[in-house]
Design a protein around this motif. Structure first.
Motif, PDB file in Angstrom:
ATOM      1  N   ASP A 179       4.292  -6.457   5.698  1.00  0.00           N
ATOM      2  CA  ASP A 179       3.115  -5.806   5.143  1.00  0.00           C
ATOM      3  C   ASP A 179       1.901  -6.617   5.583  1.00  0.00           C
ATOM      4  O   ASP A 179       1.501  -7.586   4.955  1.00  0.00           O
ATOM      5  CB  ASP A 179       3.207  -5.755   3.606  1.00  0.00           C
ATOM      6  N   ARG A 186       0.682   3.005   0.352  1.00  0.00           N
ATOM      7  CA  ARG A 186       0.231   1.974  -0.585  1.00  0.00           C
ATOM      8  C   ARG A 186      -1.150   2.315  -1.148  1.00  0.00           C
ATOM      9  O   ARG A 186      -1.398   2.142  -2.341  1.00  0.00           O
ATOM     10  CB  ARG A 186       0.202   0.617   0.113  1.00  0.00           C
ATOM     11  N   ASN A 187      -2.028   2.794  -0.295  1.00  0.00           N
ATOM     12  CA  ASN A 187      -3.377   3.146  -0.745  1.00  0.00           C
ATOM     13  C   ASN A 187      -3.362   4.308  -1.737  1.00  0.00           C
ATOM     14  O   ASN A 187      -4.283   4.452  -2.538  1.00  0.00           O
ATOM     15  CB  ASN A 187      -4.253   3.512   0.458  1.00  0.00           C
ATOM     16  N   PHE A 218       4.888   2.695  -3.615  1.00  0.00           N
ATOM     17  CA  PHE A 218       5.428   1.391  -3.255  1.00  0.00           C
ATOM     18  C   PHE A 218       6.551   1.599  -2.232  1.00  0.00           C
ATOM     19  O   PHE A 218       7.683   1.951  -2.609  1.00  0.00           O
ATOM     20  CB  PHE A 218       5.947   0.669  -4.504  1.00  0.00           C
ATOM     21  N   PRO A 219       6.272   1.446  -0.931  1.00  0.00           N
ATOM     22  CA  PRO A 219       7.298   1.669   0.089  1.00  0.00           C
ATOM     23  C   PRO A 219       8.514   0.776  -0.123  1.00  0.00           C
ATOM     24  O   PRO A 219       8.381  -0.420  -0.405  1.00  0.00           O
ATOM     25  CB  PRO A 219       6.575   1.326   1.397  1.00  0.00           C
ATOM     26  N   ALA A 226       6.377   0.666  -9.636  1.00  0.00           N
ATOM     27  CA  ALA A 226       6.270  -0.663  -9.040  1.00  0.00           C
ATOM     28  C   ALA A 226       7.596  -1.410  -9.077  1.00  0.00           C
ATOM     29  O   ALA A 226       7.865  -2.262  -8.229  1.00  0.00           O
ATOM     30  CB  ALA A 226       5.198  -1.477  -9.759  1.00  0.00           C
ATOM     31  N   ALA A 261       7.477  -7.941  -0.282  1.00  0.00           N
ATOM     32  CA  ALA A 261       6.549  -7.076   0.455  1.00  0.00           C
ATOM     33  C   ALA A 261       6.964  -6.891   1.899  1.00  0.00           C
ATOM     34  O   ALA A 261       6.147  -6.668   2.764  1.00  0.00           O
ATOM     35  CB  ALA A 261       5.112  -7.630   0.392  1.00  0.00           C
ATOM     36  N   ALA A 267       9.643  -1.512  -5.809  1.00  0.00           N
ATOM     37  CA  ALA A 267       9.120  -2.128  -4.587  1.00  0.00           C
ATOM     38  C   ALA A 267       9.841  -3.430  -4.289  1.00  0.00           C
ATOM     39  O   ALA A 267      10.223  -4.164  -5.195  1.00  0.00           O
ATOM     40  CB  ALA A 267       7.624  -2.391  -4.738  1.00  0.00           C
ATOM     41  N   ALA A 319       9.624   5.690  -0.545  1.00  0.00           N
ATOM     42  CA  ALA A 319       8.738   4.950  -1.446  1.00  0.00           C
ATOM     43  C   ALA A 319       9.033   5.350  -2.874  1.00  0.00           C
ATOM     44  O   ALA A 319       9.591   6.417  -3.156  1.00  0.00           O
ATOM     45  CB  ALA A 319       7.269   5.221  -1.110  1.00  0.00           C
ATOM     46  N   SER A 321       2.829   3.163   6.259  1.00  0.00           N
ATOM     47  CA  SER A 321       3.058   2.308   5.094  1.00  0.00           C
ATOM     48  C   SER A 321       1.763   2.049   4.334  1.00  0.00           C
ATOM     49  O   SER A 321       1.705   2.136   3.103  1.00  0.00           O
ATOM     50  CB  SER A 321       3.694   0.992   5.539  1.00  0.00           C
ATOM     51  N   ALA A 322       0.692   1.747   5.078  1.00  0.00           N
ATOM     52  CA  ALA A 322      -0.597   1.472   4.434  1.00  0.00           C
ATOM     53  C   ALA A 322      -1.124   2.698   3.691  1.00  0.00           C
ATOM     54  O   ALA A 322      -1.700   2.586   2.606  1.00  0.00           O
ATOM     55  CB  ALA A 322      -1.599   1.013   5.483  1.00  0.00           C
TER      56      ALA A 322
END
Length: 391
Positions: free
Chosen positions: A257, A211-212, A216-217, A237, A244, A240, A233, A207-208
């Motif tokens: 998250d 996002r990086n 947007f998971p 945006a 979160a 999402a 994902a 997930s991270a």
């Protein structure tokens, strides 16, 4: 260990001489990520002799069908374009396009001749090349990638390039499936270690990572008895979840998250991950000795042993235990393209299930418990007296 274990060899001698390298498994507690510190990208060259297709199994077919149906219905793909990165011969992409009535383009550098491809529908095309930000990605409504991301030495760079290829105003969805590092640690599944996997992701790490990279998971779940992680994902945006928090399934009941959580919680979870990793490392020799002892006992009692599953788990089991063909002469697999080939690094011949009808082994070692019922049914028809043992 063999560098690319899923390479097909036509003789036992060439299989035994397969190139090898070492795995030095390392862990990052903060990321909850495992990686091979000795991985060398120059050694991993995929070609026509590489094959990791699982769709000959009815169990895996059901999983693929469930995924295709869910994506087709939720994303309303009819008449749109789906792209698969690392599509192999195109089985899943073809299934998805048939289910959704959409067009499909697959990219895979290991496909260099038409005779490896499955019978593809008119909607599906396969390009024998790697993903490189092709212009066609701007037209995609879905980009999927199954059991491939763990092979990339720069996954963040890949996903950033994908996000850029989709375009700034893209509303494309992505679906990625990878092996679950948490499953491997919790179950002491050492046979899931392969040199060609440079990274092993936990749900948190996956997930991270997305996002990086600017995604947007929207959904995260474990499947296939918790062996796999599925992540969906959005490139937009607006797709999402507002709180979160991701919906989850399988063995993971809740996943926040944690990038937005407190440092204390993150530290505790990093410590827990590190303890799991330490237990995994300290258990390796005990597990290997237990199975080596079992095989030695079988030899001393003149008990015949067969292995069911010529995928990565079976290949690594035979290599890590140093099993020669004299102790386990063959490996059973349902994939007809593997029959008559030989196990990379260990040298066993790969045979169809019908072989058991005349060999009648005392024990059949099943490398993946997710296939238990399917294999039990096949075994009852060809060698009912064989005892099935899940490794």
């Amino acid at each position: 260990v063999p560098i690319i274990p899923n390479t097909a060899y036509t003789t036992a001698e060439s299989a035994l001489a397969a190139p090898r390298s070492s795995i030095s498994l390392a862990s990052c507690g903060a990321c909850r990520l495992l990686y091979n510190a000795r991985f060398d990208e120059k050694l991993t060259v995929y070609c026509e002799t590489y094959g990791n297709a699982l769709h000959y199994s009815e169990t895996f077919q059901r999983l693929s069908s469930e995924i295709a149906t869910r994506l087709a219905e939720r994303l309303r793909l009819r008449g749109k374009l789906a792209i698969e990165i690392g599509c192999g011969a195109g089985y899943f992409l073809n299934l998805l396009c048939e289910t959704a009535q959409c067009d499909g383009i697959g990219f895979d550098p290991s496909i260099t001749s038409s005779d490896k491809a499955v019978a593809l529908g008119s909607r599906v095309k396969i390009a024998p090349e790697a993903f490189a930000g092709q212009q066609v990605f701007r037209q995609a409504a879905l980009v999927c990638c199954r059991q491939v991301l763990e092979h990339f030495p720069d996954p963040l760079g890949l996903l950033i390039a994908l996000r850029r290829a989709l375009g700034a105003d893209s509303r494309c969805d992505v679906f990625f499936e990878v092996p679950n590092a948490e499953y491997m640690l919790e179950r002491n599944s050492f046979w899931d270690l392969t040199y060609e996997h440079c990274f092993y992701y936990s749900p948190h790490a996956l997930s991270a990572l997305f996002r990086n990279a600017g995604f947007f998971p929207t959904s995260l779940r474990t499947t296939f008895g918790d062996q796999y992680i599925e992540l969906e994902a959005s490139a937009c945006a607006a797709g999402a979840p507002s709180d979160a928090r991701l919906e989850t399934g399988g063995g993971i009941t809740a996943l926040a998250d944690h990038a937005h959580g407190g440092d204390g919680q993150a530290d505790r979870e990093a410590d827990q991950w590190s303890r799991q990793f330490d237990r995994f490392a300290s258990s390796y020799h005990a597990v290997a000795q237990r199975w080596s002892g079992f095989l030695q006992h079988c030899r001393s009692e003149n008990k015949r042993v067969a292995v069911w599953g010529a995928g990565a788990k079976g290949i690594m089991f035979l290599n890590l235990l140093g099993c020669p063909p004299a102790s386990i002469p063959y490996v059973v697999d349902v994939s007809p393209v593997k029959h008559g080939k030989f196990i990379c690094g260990a040298g066993q011949e790969i045979v169809p299930p019908e072989t058991l009808a005349w060999s009648q082994p005392d024990y059949v070692l099943l490398m993946n418990g997710a296939y238990r019922e399917e294999v039990r049914e096949r075994l009852s028809g060809v060698s009912p007296r064989s005892e099935l043992i899940v490794v």
